[in-house]
Design a protein around this motif. Structure first.
Motif, PDB file in Angstrom:
ATOM      1  N   UNK A 103       0.808  -1.224   0.000  1.00 54.43           N
ATOM      2  CA  UNK A 103       0.000   0.000   0.000  1.00 54.43           C
ATOM      3  C   UNK A 103       0.842   1.275   0.000  1.00 54.43           C
ATOM      4  N   UNK A 104       2.156   1.148   0.189  1.00 54.06           N
ATOM      5  CA  UNK A 104       2.986   2.363   0.164  1.00 54.06           C
ATOM      6  C   UNK A 104       3.287   2.833  -1.257  1.00 54.06           C
ATOM      7  N   UNK A 105       3.029   1.994  -2.259  1.00 50.82           N
ATOM      8  CA  UNK A 105       3.277   2.450  -3.635  1.00 50.82           C
ATOM      9  C   UNK A 105       2.143   2.102  -4.607  1.00 50.82           C
ATOM     10  N   UNK A 106       1.329   1.111  -4.276  1.00 48.66           N
ATOM     11  CA  UNK A 106       0.371   0.592  -5.258  1.00 48.66           C
ATOM     12  C   UNK A 106      -0.744   1.595  -5.561  1.00 48.66           C
ATOM     13  N   UNK A 107      -1.409   1.379  -6.688  1.00 49.41           N
ATOM     14  CA  UNK A 107      -2.537   2.225  -7.092  1.00 49.41           C
ATOM     15  C   UNK A 107      -3.809   1.662  -6.474  1.00 49.41           C
ATOM     16  N   UNK A 108      -4.192   2.236  -5.358  1.00 48.87           N
ATOM     17  CA  UNK A 108      -5.397   1.761  -4.683  1.00 48.87           C
ATOM     18  C   UNK A 108      -6.331   2.917  -4.361  1.00 48.87           C
ATOM     19  N   UNK A 109      -6.038   4.084  -4.930  1.00 42.73           N
ATOM     20  CA  UNK A 109      -6.856   5.267  -4.648  1.00 42.73           C
ATOM     21  C   UNK A 109      -6.274   6.039  -3.477  1.00 42.73           C
ATOM     22  N   UNK A 142     -18.194  14.440  -9.051  1.00 44.32           N
ATOM     23  CA  UNK A 142     -18.672  13.098  -8.728  1.00 44.32           C
ATOM     24  C   UNK A 142     -18.128  12.624  -7.382  1.00 44.32           C
ATOM     25  N   UNK A 143     -17.191  13.381  -6.843  1.00 38.56           N
ATOM     26  CA  UNK A 143     -16.621  13.038  -5.531  1.00 38.56           C
ATOM     27  C   UNK A 143     -15.855  11.720  -5.542  1.00 38.56           C
ATOM     28  N   UNK A 144     -15.127  11.474  -6.636  1.00 42.19           N
ATOM     29  CA  UNK A 144     -14.474  10.170  -6.768  1.00 42.19           C
ATOM     30  C   UNK A 144     -12.943  10.258  -6.770  1.00 42.19           C
ATOM     31  N   UNK A 145     -12.425  11.441  -6.460  1.00 43.19           N
ATOM     32  CA  UNK A 145     -10.975  11.618  -6.558  1.00 43.19           C
ATOM     33  C   UNK A 145     -10.205  10.543  -5.788  1.00 43.19           C
ATOM     34  N   UNK A 146     -10.679  10.234  -4.605  1.00 39.02           N
ATOM     35  CA  UNK A 146      -9.960   9.292  -3.746  1.00 39.02           C
ATOM     36  C   UNK A 146      -9.974   7.861  -4.222  1.00 39.02           C
ATOM     37  N   UNK A 147     -10.869   7.548  -5.163  1.00 38.60           N
ATOM     38  CA  UNK A 147     -10.911   6.162  -5.635  1.00 38.60           C
ATOM     39  C   UNK A 147     -10.753   6.051  -7.149  1.00 38.60           C
ATOM     40  N   UNK A 148     -10.219   7.096  -7.745  1.00 38.63           N
ATOM     41  CA  UNK A 148     -10.006   7.073  -9.191  1.00 38.63           C
ATOM     42  C   UNK A 148      -8.573   6.679  -9.520  1.00 38.63           C
ATOM     43  N   UNK A 149      -8.420   5.819 -10.525  1.00 41.31           N
ATOM     44  CA  UNK A 149      -7.106   5.410 -11.015  1.00 41.31           C
ATOM     45  C   UNK A 149      -7.019   5.813 -12.471  1.00 41.31           C
ATOM     46  N   UNK A 150      -5.895   6.442 -12.864  1.00 44.13           N
ATOM     47  CA  UNK A 150      -5.817   6.865 -14.255  1.00 44.13           C
ATOM     48  C   UNK A 150      -4.680   6.191 -14.999  1.00 44.13           C
ATOM     49  N   UNK A 151      -4.911   6.011 -16.295  1.00 40.95           N
ATOM     50  CA  UNK A 151      -3.865   5.466 -17.154  1.00 40.95           C
ATOM     51  C   UNK A 151      -3.547   6.515 -18.215  1.00 40.95           C
ATOM     52  N   UNK A 152      -2.344   7.060 -18.150  1.00 36.36           N
ATOM     53  CA  UNK A 152      -1.904   8.040 -19.134  1.00 36.36           C
ATOM     54  C   UNK A 152      -1.340   7.288 -20.340  1.00 36.36           C
TER      55      UNK A 152
END
Ligand SMILES: Cc1ncc(C[n+]2csc(CCOP(=O)(O)OP(=O)(O)O)c2C)c(N)n1
Ligand code: SF4
Lengths: 353, 251
Positions: A195-201, B40-50
């Motif tokens: 959890x220190x680096x992974x993409x979990x939000x 949408x209030x989703x910043x904390x659970x959004x994952x992006x792929x550039x």
């Protein structure tokens, strides 16, 4: 460990991965490993895991990349032409330092080749394949029991070093049936915490995690590479594995890996019956290669004899280890032809004459 | 003071300075995506792929966990992210070289699977980052560094209409083509982006917004001329519209 059960190689590896805590598999069918893909398709839903057949190996490896970004235990499997397609992704995965496990059940090549067992992907597996200075940990099991143990170990090593790990098997190992005992299922909560680096939000509680192999600044990228090399050095120091068989007094050291390593043991026995002191050195990690352990035998042995199902790829590592101190001979078959113990023995007799 | 605060932009943007050329629409599109994430209030659970392309740094411009995919592979990477963590909101941001050339297979199959991800597709009809080469979306007769005599249908084939291709796929839950060169279009595009995210969040399927965009640098035009060129040429070839909307009006 459970009681011994008869299983096929591909299924043994699949079941081992599940017991190691892998719940996410992305792959694409190719002989001779399709049964592994099929096994995961059957078993993962039973374990509430995810199986997805990608549209190509290019996609499969990138799905593994995405899955590994979230810190989950992920795996794919393929055979030679598919492994070639995965090389782009391998380089990105190594560059982004993502733990992941790959299985390549090698078949005869180059090109479309055939579907018979071979060891002709050794260079691609151990010396790169994708672009850039990166390394994979590569295991070459000789039996199904060893394949099971190495598969489970692969996930731990991948997690420990944040690096891709490859099981390099051949069609023989994939297709043979043997009694195997499986360890218990691992507790999914017992793994390395990523959890220190992974993409979990971010949960809006911390700065964003940015997982990438990208660094536009050459000094920055060099620094990244220096860090990788440090990690690889640590792996070289700590993770080498090999087996020595009747080597104490050996004058001839047969060097072979995977299922050929197993055949080589029969050859050594045949030689001993004829009064030739032969033994077998079997590297289990093909990277990091156990150079020093092999080099030790240059004191006593008169000859090193490398046997491979290729035109001679691992022999370059054997020569590096022996470093010109003793002759290094070679016997190989190509195209998916499996050499018999008798054939190898005949070649050995020719050489010692 | 409040005005200055507001001008800082949406929270979902990191505040890092954009690397885009003057007049480039990537920046506007980033801002709209970030505003939608905020709303949408989703910043904390959004994952992006550039992607690979001028927006390769996008993962640094957003305040969300992110990665950079290999050229064209973003939909496969996003699939891996989403399948391993289905509770997250996953989006890819891709150029037309990335999505419509090297990554055609990945986008078609992710869309066809109805992958619960969102794709922001920026179509500027050219390869920006590598210096203005021809893209599959380049218009007929258009001069680029690799079509110096103008794109010739007999040699390079027709401009690829990605949205029209994807609209045949049953996994797609939201699909529209927009632009951001007028305030009205900006408002429409933002709504479209929101729907493309809702298509994912409401578990309906794959959502994608194609956005016609400028590349003044490689088109060899000023920002103002670029807007005009977009209106007169790009929009003609790539008609705007909503092709699929399974999201509906009430969330
Ligand atoms: C495998 C691979 N091939 C080629 C490239 C070189 N490349 C980098 S960006 C790019 C074009 C990007 O164009 P587009 O996706 O339209 O994005 P834009 O720069 O216009 O925003 C290319 C061909 C690469 N990085 N990787
Ligand atoms: S090269 Fe074109 S696409 Fe890239 S930043 Fe500049 S204007 Fe935008």
């Amino acid at each position: 460990m459970s009681e011994k059960v008869m299983v096929k190689g591909t299924e043994a590896i699949g079941e081992a991965a599940l017991r190691a805590g892998c719940r996410h598999y992305f792959g694409y069918p190719i002989t001779p490993q399709s049964e592994l893909t099929e096994y995961m398709a059957r078993r993962l839903p039973e374990l509430e895991g995810v199986f997805l057949q990608a549209e190509s190996e290019v996609s499969a490896v990138n799905m593994i990349y995405g899955g590994a970004c979230t810190g989950k235990r992920v795996m794919t499997s393929t055979s030679s032409p598919g492994f070639s397609l995965m090389q782009e992704g391998m380089s990105y995965i190594a560059g982004a330092e993502l733990p992941s496990v790959f299985v390549n059940v090698v078949r005869g090549g180059p090109g479309l080749g055939d579907i018979q067992p071979a060891q002709c992907d050794y260079f691609q597996a151990t010396k790169g394949g994708g672009h850039g200075d990166y390394r994979l940990v590569v295991y070459g099991p000789e039996s199904l029991q060893e394949a099971v143990e190495l598969t489970i170990k692969s996930f731990d090593i991948a997690d420990k070093y944040r690096n891709p790990v490859l099981i390099l098997a051949d069609g023989m190992l994939g297709q043979m049936m043997e009694p195997v005992s499986f360890p218990e299922f691992k507790d999914l909560n017992s793994f390395v915490d990523h959890s220190d680096w992974a993409m979990v939000g971010t949960k809006m509680e911390r700065d964003a995690h940015r997982v990438t192999s990208f660094n536009i600044d050459p000094y920055g990228l060099e620094k990244m590479n220096i860090k990788f090399q440090k990690k690889y050095k640590e792996i070289v120091e700590n993770e080498k594995m090999y087996e020595e068989y009747m080597l104490d007094d050996a004058e001839v050291v047969i060097v072979a890996y995977g299922t050929i390593g197993r055949i080589a043991k029969s050859v050594a026995k045949m030689a001993r019956e004829k009064g030739i002191k032969a033994g077998v050195f079997r590297p289990i990690t093909l990277w990091p290669y156990p150079y020093e352990a092999l080099a030790k035998h240059t004191d006593k042995a008169n000859m090193f004899f490398t046997v491979e199902m290729s035109a001679g790829q691992m022999i370059e590592d054997v020569k590096l280890a022996v470093n010109g101190k003793k002759p290094v001979e070679f016997y190989g078959r190509m195209g998916g032809v499996v050499p018999t113990p008798g054939e190898i023995f005949a070649k050995l007799m020719e050489l010692v004459k | 003071m409040a005005y200055v605060e507001k001008f800082k932009g949406p929270h979902a943007l990191s505040g890092k300075e954009f690397t885009y050329c003057p007049g480039c629409h990537h920046g506007i599109v980033h801002r709209l995506v970030a505003e939608v994430i905020d709303e949408l209030g989703i910043e904390g659970k959004t994952l992006m792929v550039a992607p690979v392309g001028c927006s390769v740094f996008a993962y640094e411009f957003f305040n969300v966990d992110g990665t950079v995919a290999a050229h064209g592979r973003a939909p496969a990477v996003a699939t891996g992210l989403k399948r391993t963590t289905p509770d997250k909101v996953v989006f890819t941001y891709q150029g037309d070289g990335d999505l419509a050339a090297i990554g055609t297979a990945e986008i078609i199959h992710a869309a066809n699977r109805g992958e619960k991800i969102t794709t922001i597709f920026v179509n500027n009809a050219i390869y920006g980052m590598t210096g203005g080469q021809m893209a599959p979306t380049t218009l007929l007769g258009m001069k680029t560094t690799t079509s110096p005599y103008g794109r010739d249908v007999n040699k390079e084939g027709h401009p690829l209409h990605v949205s029209e291709v994807l609209k045949e796929l049953r996994g797609v839950a939201y699909l529209s083509r927009n632009k951001v060169d007028t305030p009205q279009d900006v408002i429409k595009t933002k709504k479209a982006i929101k729907k493309a995210f809702l298509a994912q969040m409401n578990n309906i399927g794959f959502g994608i917004v194609e956005i016609l965009s400028t590349c003044p640098t490689n088109w060899g035009l000023t920002p103002i001329e670029s807007m005009k060129w977009l209106e007169e040429n790009l929009v003609k070839e790539y008609p705007l519209g909503t092709f699929i909307d399974k999201v509906g009006d009430d969330k």
